[in-house]
Design a protein around this motif. Structure first.
Motif, PDB file in Angstrom:
ATOM      1  N   THR A  39       0.863  -1.177   0.000  1.00  0.00           N
ATOM      2  CA  THR A  39       0.000   0.000   0.000  1.00  0.00           C
ATOM      3  C   THR A  39       0.904   1.234   0.000  1.00  0.00           C
ATOM      4  O   THR A  39       2.097   1.139   0.344  1.00  0.00           O
ATOM      5  CB  THR A  39      -0.900   0.011   1.254  1.00  0.00           C
ATOM      6  OG1 THR A  39      -0.075   0.147   2.403  1.00  0.00           O
ATOM      7  CG2 THR A  39      -1.734  -1.262   1.349  1.00  0.00           C
ATOM      8  N   LEU A  41       1.033   3.597   2.105  1.00  0.00           N
ATOM      9  CA  LEU A  41       1.533   3.827   3.463  1.00  0.00           C
ATOM     10  C   LEU A  41       2.740   2.928   3.760  1.00  0.00           C
ATOM     11  O   LEU A  41       3.700   3.353   4.415  1.00  0.00           O
ATOM     12  CB  LEU A  41       0.418   3.577   4.490  1.00  0.00           C
ATOM     13  CG  LEU A  41       0.785   3.853   5.940  1.00  0.00           C
ATOM     14  CD1 LEU A  41       1.164   5.323   6.126  1.00  0.00           C
ATOM     15  CD2 LEU A  41      -0.364   3.476   6.852  1.00  0.00           C
ATOM     16  N   GLN A  42       2.710   1.701   3.265  1.00  0.00           N
ATOM     17  CA  GLN A  42       3.836   0.795   3.478  1.00  0.00           C
ATOM     18  C   GLN A  42       5.083   1.264   2.722  1.00  0.00           C
ATOM     19  O   GLN A  42       6.206   1.114   3.211  1.00  0.00           O
ATOM     20  CB  GLN A  42       3.462  -0.622   3.058  1.00  0.00           C
ATOM     21  CG  GLN A  42       2.461  -1.278   3.994  1.00  0.00           C
ATOM     22  CD  GLN A  42       1.962  -2.602   3.463  1.00  0.00           C
ATOM     23  OE1 GLN A  42       1.917  -2.817   2.240  1.00  0.00           O
ATOM     24  NE2 GLN A  42       1.566  -3.494   4.372  1.00  0.00           N
TER      25      GLN A  42
END
Length: 119
Positions: A39, A41-42
């Motif tokens: 994602t 965010l990752q």
């Protein structure tokens, strides 16, 4: 002839290399994370972790302090002074009060100042 690198130029170069290595490690963490279908965010987390790990690594790898030639000159100078007690220009026997190390005030009372003509 080429002049030696100044300390300001050397520190500027070292700072740039430190920033470059930090960014390289941080971005490589993001690229590795991209291989696992993460994602957003990752990805940001991987880049941030790479930057956190990259900065101490860069500080360890990039040399700091004076140039090696400057350190070598300083060691040679210190070694010369240790080996030669006269390197500072004085004989090391004078005290602050003007008398020699044997307490002789220079008035000719010492054993070395006898008149040699009247043996």
């Amino acid at each position: 002839m080429v002049d030696p690198i100044s300390d300001a130029e050397r520190s500027s170069f070292n700072r740039r290399v430190t920033v470059g290595v930090t960014l390289l490690v941080g971005l490589s963490g993001g690229l590795v994370a991209l291989q696992m279908d993460p994602t957003p965010l990752q990805i940001v987390g991987a880049v941030a972790f790479g930057l956190v790990v990259g900065y101490p690594l860069a500080r360890f790898v990039v040399p700091t302090g004076p140039a090696p030639a400057t350190r070598q000159r300083k060691r040679r100078r210190e070694r010369r002074i240790e080996e030669n007690p006269f390197a500072d220009g004085g004989d090391g026997d004078e005290r602050d009060d003007g008398t020699g190390s044997n307490g002789d005030d220079g008035a000719g009372t010492g054993s070395r100042s006898r008149d040699r003509g009247g043996r």
